[in-house]
Design an enzyme around this catalytic site. Structure first.
Site, PDB file in Angstrom:
ATOM      1  N   ASN A   1      41.881  38.530 -60.333  1.00 29.70           N
ATOM      2  CA  ASN A   1      42.777  36.892 -60.358  1.00 29.70           C
ATOM      3  C   ASN A   1      42.753  36.324 -58.644  1.00 29.70           C
ATOM      4  OD1 ASN A   1      43.454  38.117 -62.563  1.00 29.70           O
ATOM      5  ND2 ASN A   1      45.581  38.595 -62.272  1.00 29.70           N
TER       6      ASN A   1
ATOM      7  N   TYR B   1      42.828  32.528 -56.481  1.00 30.61           N
ATOM      8  CA  TYR B   1      44.228  31.376 -56.944  1.00 30.61           C
ATOM      9  C   TYR B   1      43.493  30.150 -55.909  1.00 30.61           C
ATOM     10  CZ  TYR B   1      46.425  32.444 -60.827  1.00 30.61           C
ATOM     11  OH  TYR B   1      46.413  32.369 -62.189  1.00 30.61           O
TER      12      TYR B   1
HETATM   13  O1  LIG Z   1      54.378  32.329 -51.026  1.00 33.05           O
HETATM   14  S1  LIG Z   1      55.597  32.908 -50.612  1.00 33.05           S
HETATM   15  O2  LIG Z   1      54.949  34.102 -50.531  1.00 33.05           O
HETATM   16  O3  LIG Z   1      56.845  33.283 -51.075  1.00 33.05           O
HETATM   17  C1  LIG Z   1      54.726  33.761 -52.726  1.00 33.05           C
HETATM   18  C2  LIG Z   1      53.998  33.538 -53.141  1.00 33.05           C
HETATM   19  C3  LIG Z   1      53.799  34.313 -54.522  1.00 33.05           C
HETATM   20  N1  LIG Z   1      53.064  34.493 -55.289  1.00 33.05           N
HETATM   21  C4  LIG Z   1      52.536  34.038 -56.716  1.00 33.05           C
HETATM   22  C5  LIG Z   1      51.407  34.132 -57.357  1.00 33.05           C
HETATM   23  N2  LIG Z   1      51.297  35.170 -57.191  1.00 33.05           N
HETATM   24  C6  LIG Z   1      49.086  35.172 -57.531  1.00 33.05           C
HETATM   25  C7  LIG Z   1      49.460  35.200 -59.121  1.00 33.05           C
HETATM   26  O4  LIG Z   1      49.794  35.281 -59.846  1.00 33.05           O
HETATM   27  C8  LIG Z   1      49.115  35.270 -61.122  1.00 33.05           C
HETATM   28  O5  LIG Z   1      48.888  33.749 -61.000  1.00 33.05           O
HETATM   29  C9  LIG Z   1      49.980  33.463 -61.876  1.00 33.05           C
HETATM   30  C10 LIG Z   1      50.192  32.226 -61.563  1.00 33.05           C
HETATM   31  O6  LIG Z   1      51.172  32.357 -60.134  1.00 33.05           O
HETATM   32  C11 LIG Z   1      50.800  33.862 -62.640  1.00 33.05           C
HETATM   33  O7  LIG Z   1      51.986  33.335 -63.983  1.00 33.05           O
HETATM   34  C12 LIG Z   1      50.548  34.935 -63.151  1.00 33.05           C
HETATM   35  O8  LIG Z   1      51.137  35.665 -63.977  1.00 33.05           O
HETATM   36  C13 LIG Z   1      50.023  36.610 -61.967  1.00 33.05           C
HETATM   37  O9  LIG Z   1      49.012  36.757 -62.585  1.00 33.05           O
HETATM   38  C14 LIG Z   1      51.052  35.529 -55.750  1.00 33.05           C
HETATM   39  C15 LIG Z   1      51.914  36.103 -55.535  1.00 33.05           C
END
Ligand SMILES: O=S(=O)(O)CCCN1CCN(CCO[C@@H]2O[C@H](CO)[C@@H](O)[C@H](O)[C@H]2O)CC1
Length: 480
Positions: free
Chosen positions: A314, A316
């Site tokens: 995964n 991004y």
């Molecule tokens: O800045 S902070 O550190 O306070 C918050 C970080 C939070 N992220 C959110 C996304 N996640 C990976 C992606 O998360 C994934 O991608 C999608 C989009 O988010 C989700 O909807 C999916 O369920 C999930 O599999 C990693 C952690």
């Protein structure tokens, strides 16, 4: 400025698989219908006060529990080869334990799978995508090794009930989000945070649960069902902030703490060297008689080694990294254990999520790093996508994100020898984005959450993606 903007390669091999993804708690709704038991997300979103933005909940979400046929028609329109979705554990086992199977819950997934296959769309099923029966969370969740056998019991029910039709399985979605965010920072699971301690217990139990489930499939189901079982690992590409040796080493360290922490045990049997050393050393200096990171026995090393038929990634975004200035030894946390600090420059291209900065080259760099660290491992992108906050139908930015990321992914295959067999767009639908509620839209289809019909409308990106799945070409004309 993020680089990798140029579109080098534009066409994917004709047998390359394109899909789209969702997850149970984010789209299904029907949180308490037809015998479903309460899970941790029902619990978290019903807390007063709620920790979720705008007090949003997944009580209805996209109402895919009732509208799954419509969802499949959208997938047909997209022309995808596969649909990645997840199973709600407490919809199938309401108590969390395998003492009672909820037939109506099983029926829902049976019908969804049947509808997909009727449209020649391959189901790719995630067994655990963060929704845990509250009964098991109340017992400590993944921090309690009691979890391991409960998970294997649930996985056995899934293989038995759906394994005739489902040939692609993913045991866990994003171990680092479950353990580091969930139990380290109290985000996704029980909100009780245990940085530097609970999160490692979670890691240790999740890896053993994954391995036991893979072994159980191998022993009890593979011969008759002939499927494959993998896991989806998430993380940022970690770009050294300068090309100094210290920054290069910091990049490698954080990649080992995020990807290596899970893939190294699954491929080689034990935790990466730098993870073991750092946590052990700091634990001793902090006065612990046992390391905060549990140890696998030799038997467990053998149990875990080789337990994945593929690795899902995964991806991004990207972070820059550099060594931490000093080490405050009283700081008991994952971040302190890594010894590095990472960030995303303000000036990088934004999205609708603060953590998601657009850096297309990172996609290629990450795949290259994975390919060279884990030779011979089959890879599939099980999530990649772009968010905005208004859900506009004219989502040119999403199309541009996908084009640049896909071109870099294609480059990794073409020029860096990466063995990638598929790609999954996150997400089919705008959906419940965890503690951000419905404020972040990732869908190829817009969902109207103000309408009881949860009306789906194709965005421009859905039309673009439906062309890509048919031509395997990321731009309008690939006859280069
Ligand atoms: O800045 S902070 O550190 O306070 C918050 C970080 C939070 N992220 C959110 C996304 N996640 C990976 C992606 O998360 C994934 O991608 C999608 C989009 O988010 C989700 O909807 C999916 O369920 C999930 O599999 C990693 C952690």
């Amino acid at each position: 400025k993020s680089y990798g903007e140029e579109l080098n390669t534009k066409k994917f091999p004709k047998d390359f698989m394109f899909g789209a993804a969702t997850a149970s708690y984010q789209v299904e709704g029907a949180w308490n219908e037809d015998g479903k038991g309460e899970n941790n997300w029902d619990h978290i979103t019903h807390l007063v006060p709620s920790p979720i933005l705008n007090n949003d909940t997944g009580d209805i979400a996209c109402d895919s529990y009732h509208k799954y046929k419509e969802d499949v028609s959208l997938l047909k329109e997209l022309g995808v080869d596969f649909y990645r979705f997840s199973l709600s554990w407490s919809r199938i086992l309401p108590s969390g334990f395998d003492n009672e199977v909820n037939q109506l819950g099983v029926e829902y997934y049976r019908n969804l799978i049947k509808e997909l296959r009727a449209h020649n769309i391959t189901p790719v099923v995630t067994i655990f995508h963060w929704d845990l029966p509250q009964t098991i969370q109340d017992l400590g969740g993944l921090q309690n090794d009691f979890f391991i056998d409960r998970y294997v019991d649930f996985a056995r029910v899934c293989f038995r009930e759906f394994g005739e039709e489902v040939k692609y399985w993913i045991t866990f979605n994003e171990p680092s989000s479950i353990c580091y965010l969930g139990y380290g920072r109290g985000w996704l699971m029980g909100l009780a945070s245990s940085p530097g301690i609970g999160e490692y217990l979670c890691d240790h139990n999740l890896l053993r649960a994954h391995a036991k489930a893979w072994r159980m499939y191998d022993d009890e189901f593979r011969k008759s069902q002939n499927g494959v079982v993998g896991i989806s690992i998430s993380g940022d590409w970690i770009e050294p902030s300068t090309d100094s040796s210290a920054d290069l080493e910091a990049s490698e360290t954080l990649l080992q703490f995020t990807f290596g922490l899970y893939i190294h045990p699954i491929v080689h049997g034990d935790y990466p060297e730098v993870v073991r050393t750092n946590v052990d050393k700091r634990s001793v200096l902090q006065g612990f008689s046992q390391s905060r990171l549990p140890r696998f026995t030799q038997e467990e090393v053998q149990l875990i080694r080789g337990t994945s038929d593929f690795i899902g990634i995964n991806m991004y975004t990207t972070s820059l990294v550099t060594p931490r200035g000093s080490d405050n030894i009283s700081d008991i946390s994952f971040e302190a254990d890594t010894g590095v600090t990472s960030w995303k420059p303000e000036e990088w291209e934004n999205s609708g999520s603060s953590w998601l900065k657009v850096y297309p080259k990172g996609a290629r760099q990450l795949l290259k790093w994975l390919g060279s660290n884990y030779k011979g491992v089959k890879l599939i992108i099980t999530e990649n996508g772009y968010s905005d906050n208004n859900g506009t139908l004219e989502d040119d930015k999403r199309i541009s994100y996908y084009q640049r990321y896909l071109s870099n992914i294609r480059d990794a295959m073409e020029f860096d020898g990466v063995d990638l067999f598929g790609y999954t767009a996150w997400s089919l639908l705008d959906n419940f984005e965890w503690i951000s509620g419905y404020s972040q839209k990732f869908g190829l289809y817009q969902v109207d959450f103000n309408s009881p019909n949860r009306t789906r409308t194709a965005k421009k990106s859905a039309k673009w993606y439906s062309k890509l799945t048919r031509t395997k070409c990321i731009v309008d004309d690939c006859t280069e």
